[in-house]
Write a protein that holds these residues in place. Structure first.
Motif, short mmCIF file in Angstrom:
data_model
loop_
_atom_site.label_atom_id
_atom_site.label_comp_id
_atom_site.label_asym_id
_atom_site.label_seq_id
_atom_site.Cartn_x
_atom_site.Cartn_y
_atom_site.Cartn_z
N GLN A 120 44.49 63.12 -2.31
CA GLN A 120 43.12 63.08 -2.82
C GLN A 120 42.83 61.75 -3.52
N LEU A 121 43.80 61.30 -4.31
CA LEU A 121 43.64 60.02 -5.02
C LEU A 121 43.51 58.88 -4.02
N LYS A 122 44.38 58.92 -3.02
CA LYS A 122 44.39 57.87 -2.00
C LYS A 122 43.04 57.81 -1.28
N LYS A 123 42.56 58.99 -0.88
CA LYS A 123 41.27 59.07 -0.16
C LYS A 123 40.12 58.54 -1.03
N SER B 216 59.94 73.32 -7.37
CA SER B 216 59.92 74.11 -6.13
C SER B 216 59.17 73.36 -5.02
N PRO B 217 59.40 73.76 -3.75
CA PRO B 217 58.65 73.14 -2.64
C PRO B 217 57.13 73.32 -2.79
N GLY B 218 56.70 74.44 -3.37
CA GLY B 218 55.26 74.68 -3.58
C GLY B 218 54.65 73.63 -4.50
N TYR B 219 55.34 73.33 -5.59
CA TYR B 219 54.85 72.29 -6.50
C TYR B 219 54.79 70.95 -5.77
N GLN B 220 55.85 70.64 -5.03
CA GLN B 220 55.92 69.36 -4.32
C GLN B 220 54.71 69.21 -3.38
N ALA B 221 54.38 70.30 -2.68
CA ALA B 221 53.23 70.26 -1.75
C ALA B 221 51.93 70.04 -2.52
N ALA B 222 51.79 70.68 -3.68
CA ALA B 222 50.58 70.49 -4.50
C ALA B 222 50.49 69.04 -4.99
N ALA B 223 51.63 68.47 -5.38
CA ALA B 223 51.66 67.08 -5.84
C ALA B 223 51.23 66.14 -4.72
N GLU B 224 51.70 66.43 -3.51
CA GLU B 224 51.33 65.59 -2.37
C GLU B 224 49.84 65.72 -2.04
N TRP B 225 49.31 66.93 -2.21
CA TRP B 225 47.87 67.13 -1.99
C TRP B 225 47.06 66.28 -2.97
N VAL B 226 47.47 66.29 -4.25
CA VAL B 226 46.76 65.51 -5.27
C VAL B 226 46.87 64.00 -4.96
N ALA B 227 48.08 63.56 -4.60
CA ALA B 227 48.27 62.13 -4.28
C ALA B 227 47.36 61.72 -3.13
N SER C 14 43.56 69.71 -14.27
CA SER C 14 43.93 68.82 -13.17
C SER C 14 42.71 68.44 -12.33
N VAL C 15 41.89 69.43 -11.98
CA VAL C 15 40.74 69.11 -11.12
C VAL C 15 39.63 68.39 -11.90
N ASP C 16 39.55 68.64 -13.22
CA ASP C 16 38.62 67.88 -14.05
C ASP C 16 38.96 66.38 -13.95
N ILE C 17 40.25 66.09 -14.09
CA ILE C 17 40.68 64.68 -14.04
C ILE C 17 40.52 64.10 -12.64
N LEU C 18 40.82 64.90 -11.65
CA LEU C 18 40.66 64.44 -10.27
C LEU C 18 39.20 64.06 -10.00
N ALA C 19 38.28 64.90 -10.47
CA ALA C 19 36.84 64.61 -10.27
C ALA C 19 36.43 63.35 -11.03
N ALA C 20 36.95 63.19 -12.25
CA ALA C 20 36.64 61.98 -13.03
C ALA C 20 37.21 60.74 -12.33
N ALA C 21 38.40 60.88 -11.75
CA ALA C 21 39.03 59.75 -11.05
C ALA C 21 38.19 59.34 -9.84
N LYS C 22 37.73 60.34 -9.09
CA LYS C 22 36.90 60.05 -7.92
C LYS C 22 35.61 59.35 -8.35
N ALA C 23 35.00 59.83 -9.43
CA ALA C 23 33.74 59.23 -9.91
C ALA C 23 33.96 57.81 -10.41
#
Ligand SMILES: [Zn+2]
Length: 492
Positions: A72-75, A59-70, A322-331
Motif C-alpha cells: 500500500q505504501l509503495k503504491k 506468524s505467517p499471517g502477520y507477515q502477510a499483513a505486513a507485506e500488504w501494508v508495505a 494502522s489504517v489511520d496512519i496509512l490514510a494520512a501517509a497516502k494523503a
C-alpha cells in the motif's frame, strides 16, 4: 521528557502557509477531502480478515499483513524507510499457534459438581500454553510474586508442587510511588517463570484477556479465566474473592491458600521458538533542503493477538490506528503542499508480545535520534467522538498545529494532557520511545460510543466508528503537515 531548546512564543503560521497562502490552502484541502471513512473501513476489513489470522507477530499471517501494508505504501509513492531500500525491519519473535479451544474443567469434589467451562464465554486458552493436559489441586497465590528485597512473598509457607495456581495479573498495591522497585515483578513472563520454578503444573490467570506477552514453558499449561470461574473456585472456601483481592492490595500482604478444589486444563498448541517478525517502515523525504534532515515519526502497532481458539480480529486494537496512519501517509504523499521535513511511517510488529518492534526501532534507528522532532503514536483510535493528545500540554509547540487544524476543519472535542513519568513497565510503543529520549505524543479518542472488546473475538469492524477514523486521519494529515512545515521549532 525532552524539552525544546528553542521555544517560540509566536507560532503564527498554520501549516507554514506564506505568500501564496490561498492556493496552498486549496491544495491542502483538495487532498484532505479525499480521506474517506469508506476507504478506512475497507482497509480495516482487509487487515481484520481471516486470511491474516489475527496478525499474531511472528506468524505467517502477520507477515502477510505486513507485506500488504508495505505494498500500500509503495503504491501511494511512500518510499522504503530502510537504508537498504526495503520496507521491512526484522527482529526475532517466537510465537505459538493455538490449535484448539482446549478446555477448563472444574472436577467433582467437596460440594462441587463437575463443570465444563465454555469458550469464549468463560475462558480463553493461553497464547503460549504448552500442549497437553494437567490436573490438580488449586492454590490461590495472589499476585504470584516472590520479592525478598521488598519483604513480599506470595509463595511463603505454601506448597504449590504439582498444583494448579490461581493468580492475579498486576501488582499487589494501587499506589504509584513505589512502582519502580516493583517493575520487574509486573511482567507476565516473570510470574509464569516463577510459577514453573516453584513446581506448579499449570495456571489459571485471572482476567479473560488473550495475551501473547507470556512465556512458553515446557509442560506448563495455562488459560485466562473469567470472574465466573474465579467465583466458582472461591465458592465454599469460606472466603470472599473481592475481600481477599482488596485485602492483599490494601495491606500489601500475601494471602495465599489451598482452595480444596480440583481442576483440569488442556491445551493444544505448537511453539515456534526461532520465528521472526518485522516493522513496516515507509518514508516521505522532506522537500526543504535544510529541514529535510529532521524527521517526524508516525507509529501504530499492526500486530494483534492471533487466533487463540478462534479469530481475534484486532479491529480497534489496532487495525484502527494502522489504517489511520496509512490514510494520512497516502494523503501526505499526494498533497500538493509537500512536507518540508521528512515524515516516517512505522507499523510496529511485536507490540502485543512485549513491545518488540518499537524496541527494535529505538535500538536500530532509521533516522538519527537528535534529528527527530517527535514521535506520534496511535493505539486504538477508532471508537469515539472526540480526540485526546497526551503530552500535548507539555509540548504546546507540537500540539498547536493539531489544535489549529481541529478548530478550523474538524470541530471535534480535543483535549490534551501533561507528560507523566512512567515508573512501571512500558505498555505502549510511545513509552518505549519516551524512555529512549524522544518527544512523544499519543493520539487517542474520547467518549467511547461502542462497547470495547479488548483482546476479544468481537473486536471486529462492527466495533469501529469509521467517522472518527476519517477525522483522525484528517487530523494527522493536517497536523503532521503543519509540524513538518513549522519553521519556528527545531528538533535539536
Ligand atoms: Zn494496542
Amino acid at each position: 521528557m525532552k524539552p525544546f531548546k528553542y521555544l517560540s512564543l509566536f507560532l503564527f503560521s498554520f501549516i507554514g502557509l506564506n505568500g501564496n497562502a490561498q492556493n496552498q490552502e486549496k491544495d491542502i484541502l483538495s487532498t484532505f477531502h479525499t480521506i474517506s471513512s469508506h476507504d478506512l473501513l475497507n482497509d480495516a476489513a482487509e487487515l481484520t480478515s481471516a486470511k491474516y489470522g489475527g496478525r499474531l507477530s511472528g506468524s505467517p499471517g502477520y507477515q502477510a499483513a505486513a507485506e500488504w501494508v508495505a505494498n500500500q505504501l509503495k503504491k501511494a509513492g511512500v518510499k522504503p524507510g530502510l537504508s537498504d531500500g526495503t520496507y521491512l525491519q526484522y527482529f526475532p519473535n517466537a510465537y505459538s499457534d493455538v490449535l484448539s479451544t482446549g478446555s477448563v474443567i472444574l472436577l467433582e469434589g467437596g460440594n462441587n459438581m463437575r463443570k465444563e467451562y465454555q469458550f469464549p464465554e468463560d475462558y480463553f486458552p493461553g497464547s503460549n500454553s504448552a500442549s497437553g493436559n494437567v490436573s490438580g489441586e488449586v492454590v490461590y497465590v495472589g499476585f504470584g510474586i516472590s520479592a525478598p528485597e521488598l519483604g513480599y512473598d506470595d509463595y511463603k509457607n505454601i506448597d504449590v508442587k504439582g498444583k494448579i495456581l490461581l493468580m492475579e495479573t498486576g501488582l499487589p498495591f494501587s499506589g504509584k510511588d513505589s512502582l519502580q522497585r516493583w517493575e520487574p515483578y509486573s511482567y507476565h513472563r516473570y510470574k509464569f517463570q516463577q510459577a514453573k520454578k516453584m513446581g506448579a503444573a499449570g495456571l489459571l490467570y485471572i482476567g479473560k484477556i488473550a495475551n501473547p506477552n507470556t512465556s512458553y514453558l515446557e509442560g506448563f499449561v495455562y488459560a485466562h479465566i473469567s470472574e465466573t470461574v474465579v467465583e466458582d473456585l472461591f465458592n465454599g472456601t469460606g472466603r470472599n474473592y473481592a475481600e481477599i483481592h482488596n485485602g492483599i492490595k490494601k495491606g500489601v500482604l500475601p494471602n495465599s491458600f489451598a482452595m480444596n478444589k480440583k481442576v483440569e486444563i488442556s491445551a493444544s498448541t505448537k511453539h515456534f521458538p526461532d520465528s521472526r517478525s518485522c516493522n513496516v517502515i515507509g518514508m516521505i523525504e522532506g522537500s526543504d533542503p535544510v529541514l529535510k534532515s529532521e524527521a517526524i515519526i508516525l507509529g501504530a502497532h499492526l500486530d494483534a493477538v492471533g487466533s487463540p481458539g478462534c479469530l481475534f480480529p484486532g479491529a480497534l486494537d489496532n487495525a484502527s490506528g494502522s489504517v489511520d496512519i496509512l490514510a494520512a501517509a497516502k494523503a501526505l504523499a499526494a498533497s500538493g503542499v509537500k512536507p518540508a521535513r521528512t515524515v516516517i511511517f512505522v507499523f510496529f510488529g511485536g507490540e502485543e508480545c512485549g513491545l518488540f518492534g518499537s524496541t527494535k526501532m529505538v535500538e536500530s534507528p532509521v533516522w538519527p535520534k537528535e534529528k527527530v522532532l517527535c514521535m506520534i503514536n496511535l493505539d486504538m483510535v477508532g471508537n469515539g467522538t472526540g480526540f485526546h493528545i497526551s503530552n500535548g500540554k507539555t509540548y504546546p509547540e507540537l500540539f498547536k498545529t493539531f489544535a489549529d487544524a481541529n478548530e478550523k476543519y474538524l470541530h471535534r472535542e480535543l483535549n490534551s494532557s501533561e507528560y507523566r513519568v512512567n515508573y512501571g513497565r512500558p505498555r505502549t510503543d510511545a513509552a518505549v520511545f519516551d524512555k529512549a529520549g524522544y518527544r512523544t505524543l499519543s493520539l487517542g479518542t474520547t467518549v467511547t460510543v461502542k462497547t470495547v472488546y479488548y483482546h476479544h473475538p468481537l473486536d471486529n469492524t462492527d466495533a469501529l466508528t469509521p467517522e472518527i477514523m476519517e477525522d483522525a486521519a484528517k487530523l494527522l494529515y493536517l497536523g503532521v503537515l503543519g509540524l513538518a512545515n513549522e519553521k519556528m521549532i527545531r528538533a535539536e
